[in-house]
Design a protein around this motif. Structure first.
Motif, PDB file in Angstrom:
ATOM      1  N   PRO A   1       1.175  -0.862   0.262  1.00 59.47           N
ATOM      2  CA  PRO A   1       1.219  -0.298  -1.081  1.00 59.47           C
ATOM      3  C   PRO A   1      -0.184   0.125  -1.513  1.00 59.47           C
ATOM      4  CG  PRO A   1       1.571  -2.674  -1.139  1.00 59.47           C
ATOM      5  CD  PRO A   1       1.529  -2.274   0.296  1.00 59.47           C
ATOM      6  N   THR A   2      -0.264   1.148  -2.335  1.00 57.40           N
ATOM      7  CA  THR A   2      -1.529   1.693  -2.809  1.00 57.40           C
ATOM      8  C   THR A   2      -1.849   1.129  -4.181  1.00 57.40           C
ATOM      9  OG1 THR A   2      -1.122   3.733  -1.584  1.00 57.40           O
ATOM     10  CG2 THR A   2      -2.738   3.846  -3.357  1.00 57.40           C
TER      11      THR A   2
ATOM     12  N   CYS B   1       7.146  -2.568   0.971  1.00 56.43           N
ATOM     13  CA  CYS B   1       6.780  -1.311   0.312  1.00 56.43           C
ATOM     14  C   CYS B   1       7.528  -0.176   1.006  1.00 56.43           C
ATOM     15  CB  CYS B   1       5.270  -1.077   0.373  1.00 56.43           C
ATOM     16  SG  CYS B   1       4.768   0.425  -0.488  1.00 56.43           S
TER      17      CYS B   1
ATOM     18  N   THR C   1       5.282   5.090  -1.990  1.00 54.70           N
ATOM     19  CA  THR C   1       4.282   5.210  -3.040  1.00 54.70           C
ATOM     20  C   THR C   1       4.419   6.610  -3.608  1.00 54.70           C
ATOM     21  OG1 THR C   1       2.771   3.643  -1.982  1.00 54.70           O
ATOM     22  CG2 THR C   1       1.815   5.183  -3.574  1.00 54.70           C
TER      23      THR C   1
ATOM     24  N   ASP D   1       2.812   9.234  -6.226  1.00 50.06           N
ATOM     25  CA  ASP D   1       1.576   9.490  -6.951  1.00 50.06           C
ATOM     26  C   ASP D   1       1.854  10.235  -8.251  1.00 50.06           C
ATOM     27  OD1 ASP D   1      -1.129   9.672  -7.528  1.00 50.06           O
ATOM     28  OD2 ASP D   1      -1.656  10.710  -5.675  1.00 50.06           O
TER      29      ASP D   1
ATOM     30  N   VAL E   1      -0.302   5.279  -9.534  1.00 49.37           N
ATOM     31  CA  VAL E   1       0.792   5.491  -8.588  1.00 49.37           C
ATOM     32  C   VAL E   1       1.904   4.491  -8.907  1.00 49.37           C
ATOM     33  CG1 VAL E   1      -0.715   6.314  -6.729  1.00 49.37           C
ATOM     34  CG2 VAL E   1      -0.136   3.891  -6.850  1.00 49.37           C
TER      35      VAL E   1
ATOM     36  N   ASN F   1       4.470   2.105  -6.851  1.00 46.43           N
ATOM     37  CA  ASN F   1       4.877   1.544  -5.568  1.00 46.43           C
ATOM     38  C   ASN F   1       6.310   1.064  -5.712  1.00 46.43           C
ATOM     39  OD1 ASN F   1       2.451   1.648  -3.845  1.00 46.43           O
ATOM     40  ND2 ASN F   1       1.574   0.371  -5.442  1.00 46.43           N
TER      41      ASN F   1
END
Length: 102
Positions: free
Chosen positions: A44-45, A63, A66, A68, A81, A83
């Motif tokens: 995940p970001t 995850c 993601t 954005d 973002v 997730n």
């Protein structure tokens, strides 16, 4: 034995707007990174990501994607973002919004 989070291989997603309105919505005038971090799988970001446990079966979630921010007109709380997590055991989903840099 306790199940651990499964990592799906990361698959980069590239926005492909199909109308002039959609093309105008994508991108930032002042940020080259935001809007480019769409992906399936991978880690995940974000800066404060916590892998959730499934509310149904208590297993660690995976995850799955993601998503954005889109652009200046559809920004998620200063280039955040989303997730999206899924429990591969029972199918329950969860999502988190998080600040992300490069």
């Amino acid at each position: 034995m306790e199940k651990t989070e499964m990592l799906i291989p990361e698959i980069k997603l590239i926005p492909s707007p199909t109308t002039e309105e959609a093309k105008a919505a994508v991108g930032y005038k002042w940020n080259d990174v935001a809007g480019t971090r769409h992906k399936l799988g991978g880690e995940p970001t974000g800066e404060n990501v916590e892998i959730p446990s499934c509310v149904m079966c208590k297993q660690p979630m995976t995850c799955y994607a993601t998503i954005d921010s889109i652009g200046d007109d559809y920004d998620l709380a200063d280039c955040c973002v989303i997730n999206v997590f899924v429990c591969l055991n029972c199918g329950t989903t969860s999502s988190q919004i998080d600040q992300a840099h490069a």
